[in-house]
Each structure stands twice: as C-alpha cells, then as structure tokens.
Design an enzyme around this catalytic site. Structure first.
Site, PDB file in Angstrom:
ATOM      1  CD  GLU A   1     -32.896 -56.131  40.047  1.00 29.66           C
ATOM      2  OE1 GLU A   1     -32.163 -56.021  41.042  1.00 29.66           O
ATOM      3  OE2 GLU A   1     -33.258 -55.153  39.371  1.00 29.66           O
ATOM      4  CB  SER A   2     -26.406 -57.874  40.081  1.00 37.50           C
ATOM      5  OG  SER A   2     -26.822 -57.267  41.273  1.00 37.50           O
TER       6      SER A   2
ATOM      7  CB  VAL B   1     -26.168 -52.844  32.857  1.00 34.36           C
ATOM      8  CG1 VAL B   1     -26.524 -52.680  31.399  1.00 34.36           C
ATOM      9  CG2 VAL B   1     -25.554 -51.588  33.442  1.00 34.36           C
TER      10      VAL B   1
ATOM     11  CB  CYS C   1     -22.320 -50.974  36.298  1.00 33.92           C
ATOM     12  SG  CYS C   1     -23.699 -51.576  37.286  1.00 33.92           S
TER      13      CYS C   1
ATOM     14  CE  LYS D   1     -32.578 -45.799  31.671  1.00 35.48           C
ATOM     15  NZ  LYS D   1     -31.723 -46.562  32.540  1.00 35.48           N
TER      16      LYS D   1
HETATM   17  N1  LIG Z   1     -30.761 -53.781  41.381  1.00 33.98           N
HETATM   18  C1  LIG Z   1     -30.012 -53.747  40.150  1.00 33.98           C
HETATM   19  C2  LIG Z   1     -29.243 -52.425  40.062  1.00 33.98           C
HETATM   20  C3  LIG Z   1     -28.505 -52.253  38.739  1.00 33.98           C
HETATM   21  C4  LIG Z   1     -28.134 -50.787  38.472  1.00 33.98           C
HETATM   22  O1  LIG Z   1     -28.547 -49.870  39.194  1.00 33.98           O
HETATM   23  N2  LIG Z   1     -27.339 -50.571  37.401  1.00 33.98           N
HETATM   24  C5  LIG Z   1     -27.016 -49.212  36.996  1.00 33.98           C
HETATM   25  C6  LIG Z   1     -25.571 -49.045  36.574  1.00 33.98           C
HETATM   26  S1  LIG Z   1     -24.468 -49.238  37.928  1.00 33.98           S
HETATM   27  C7  LIG Z   1     -27.858 -48.828  35.796  1.00 33.98           C
HETATM   28  O2  LIG Z   1     -28.093 -49.624  34.914  1.00 33.98           O
HETATM   29  N3  LIG Z   1     -28.307 -47.573  35.776  1.00 33.98           N
HETATM   30  C8  LIG Z   1     -29.101 -46.996  34.739  1.00 33.98           C
HETATM   31  C9  LIG Z   1     -29.919 -45.844  35.283  1.00 33.98           C
HETATM   32  O3  LIG Z   1     -29.737 -45.484  36.438  1.00 33.98           O
HETATM   33  O4  LIG Z   1     -30.723 -45.313  34.524  1.00 33.98           O
HETATM   34  C10 LIG Z   1     -29.091 -54.952  40.081  1.00 33.98           C
HETATM   35  O5  LIG Z   1     -28.727 -55.482  41.146  1.00 33.98           O
HETATM   36  O6  LIG Z   1     -28.753 -55.417  38.991  1.00 33.98           O
END
Ligand SMILES: N[C@@H](CCC(=O)N[C@@H](CS)C(=O)NCC(=O)O)C(=O)O
Length: 281
Positions: free
Chosen positions: A96-97, A77, A37, A64
């Site tokens: 939120e990163s 994540v 990720c 989840k």
């Molecule tokens: N806006 C979030 C985006 C985080 C994100 O999209 N992470 C993905 C992995 S790259 C995730 O956890 N995806 C799970 C899903 O889509 O259900 C951030 O900046 O942390």
C-alpha cells in the site's frame, strides 16, 4: 476474461531506467515496482527524496508470480521487502503506497543523513496532511481514472467527469499554504508526493480525451482565477521536481501503457474497479 495487461514494456526507460540501473545491486531494503505505476512512483520518489539505500526490482504485477503473492497477497506494486536484521537475512513485506511512504519517512528519520522529514512534527499539521492525502486517494485519484476511462457509451458525459475532477482539484488547491509552491508552502511533504504521479500523467488525458483536462484559460475562470493560479503554481513545480523526473520513463511509453485505460479495456484491478463503480484496490 480479456487478456490481462501482460504485454507491457518490461523495463523502465529514460531517467527511470538510469535510476533503476543504479539500484540494481543487492541491498537489504527492496522495492518491487513497475515503471508505469503511479502508486510505485510515490514510494520511488520517497526513496529518491531521502537518498535511502535500496534495491529496485522491476516486476510485472499482472503476472502474479507465487514469490510475489507470498510477499503481497493483494498482488499489487509497490511492495517493499523490509530487513528485520542488519544483514537482511529476515525480510518482512509492506505494501500500500501510502503505508510504504510513511514507513520510509519514519524508518529513516535522521535529517542530517536523509534530509527533512516529509511529514511535519506538529501533531495537528501532521493530521492535516493525512486529511489531504486522504482527499488525494479517495477523491482525486478515482476521478482521474473515471476521466481517462470515460468512453462515449457511458451513462454520464465527459463534461460530468471533467467537472467532478476540477471540483476535487480546486478543493485541494484551496487548502494549499501560500509562500511557496508546495502544499505546505515552502516545505515539500508527503502530500505533494501523493498527488505528483497523477499530475505528471495529466498529459495522457490531453492526449486521449476530447477537450483534454480542460482547465479554463486565464481570464476565463470567473471566481476561480486565484484557485486555478495556485493549482498551476503547484503543478509547474511538481512536474519539475527532481524526484519526479528521476522516476519518469519516456513519455511515449506511458502513451502506450495507458491506451487500454483510455479505451476502457484494461483488466488491471484499478481499471476494473473504476468500470464497476467500486472503490479502488
Ligand atoms: N492501493 C494500492 C494500489 C496499487 C496498484 O493498484 N498497483 C497496480 C499497478 S499501478 C498493480 O499492481 N496492479 C496489478 C493488478 O491490477 O493486477 C497502493 O496504493 O499501493
């Protein structure tokens, strides 16, 4: 609904596997991440840049688990568990990163222990950094997904998405200070961190998309010679940055993991939002 992306390789490989193994032991501060990720890579880079003691916990965010959703109801994540006392008995979540990265920089401010701050002290310069972090998140990153998820059936051409992507990169590169490779010139900052994971993943566009990233060759860039040269200076430095390499798995694992994006069949929240023309989660 098509199968959710639960078939991913379960663990980091290469350098990232070594880093994860070195941070397997229990620690009050915990990063829940997924090796593949890019949003996680941002937070992971900050932990490495500042040598912050932490525990890395690899999870598959597409499965989840209730304990994960209890920490982060968005089910994404990176998720950080932050100790509220010195023994780490009470933990509170952050996610939120961009929020996680700023928190880590502010929570570990001692430059003698944790190295230089990743946002400038000057109030205007700090706001300017946040402006260009916003450009990364609201322009460059969504355009990256539109590019990699482009398939021949779309109502717009790959040339259109490539053009849009180039425009956002050039706007960013024009803002870079001179005197060093980084966005702030000689000073490495959170602006560099925020874009690094997608810079490192650009090879996937070359691998999967006809014509690839398609930055014009030197001498064929017309009035953009200087701006592309500045982009390449930054790009060459960021892909070699230690914190980027330390948090990077083996290249063929990314090729496998991003196949669903390239075929536009991914069921990730980012992938679905891109397909539906909505803002990213
Ligand atoms: N806006 C979030 C985006 C985080 C994100 O999209 N992470 C993905 C992995 S790259 C995730 O956890 N995806 C799970 C899903 O889509 O259900 C951030 O900046 O942390």
């Amino acid at each position: 609904m098509a199968a959710v992306d639960t078939s991913l390789q379960q663990r980091a490989t290469g350098a990232a596997a070594e880093l994860a193994a070195a941070h397997r032991a229990e620690q009050p501060l915990k990063l829940y991440g997924g090796w593949f990720c890019p949003f996680v890579q941002r937070a992971w880079m900050v932990l490495v840049e500042k040598s912050i003691p932490h525990q890395y916990i690899e999870i598959n965010p597409y499965q989840k688990a209730p304990e994960f959703l209890a920490l982060n109801p968005r089910g994404l994540v990176p998720t950080l568990a932050v100790p509220m006392d010195s023994e780490g008995k009470e933990l509170k979540p952050l996610y939120e990163s961009t929020v996680v990265c700023e928190y880590l920089d502010e929570a570990f401010p001692d430059v003698t222990k944790f190295g230089p701050r990743l946002l400038p002290d000057d109030v205007y310069e700090r706001a300017r950094c946040r402006l260009w972090i916003d450009h990364v998140g609201s322009r460059i990153v969504p355009a990256f997904y539109r590019f990699i998820q482009h398939t021949p059936g779309k109502p717009y051409s790959i040339a259109d998405v490539r053009g849009e992507f180039h425009t956002h990169l050039k706007t960013f590169a024009r803002e870079m200070d001179s005197g060093g490779p980084w966005f702030l010139g000689e000073r490495f900052s959170l602006v560099d961190v925020m874009l690094a994971p997608w810079a490192k993943r650009l090879f996937l566009i070359d691998y999967y998309k006809p014509g690839g990233v398609g930055i014009p060759a030197v001498g064929e860039r017309g009035e953009d010679e200087q701006v592309w040269a500045r982009w390449e200076k930054w790009f060459g430095a960021i892909v070699e940055r230690k914190s980027v390499k330390d948090t990077w798995s083996e290249e063929d694992q990314y090729i496998e993991a991003y196949k669903r994006y390239a075929e536009d069949t991914t069921q990730s929240q980012v992938g679905q939002a891109t397909r539906q023309g909505k803002g990213l989660p």
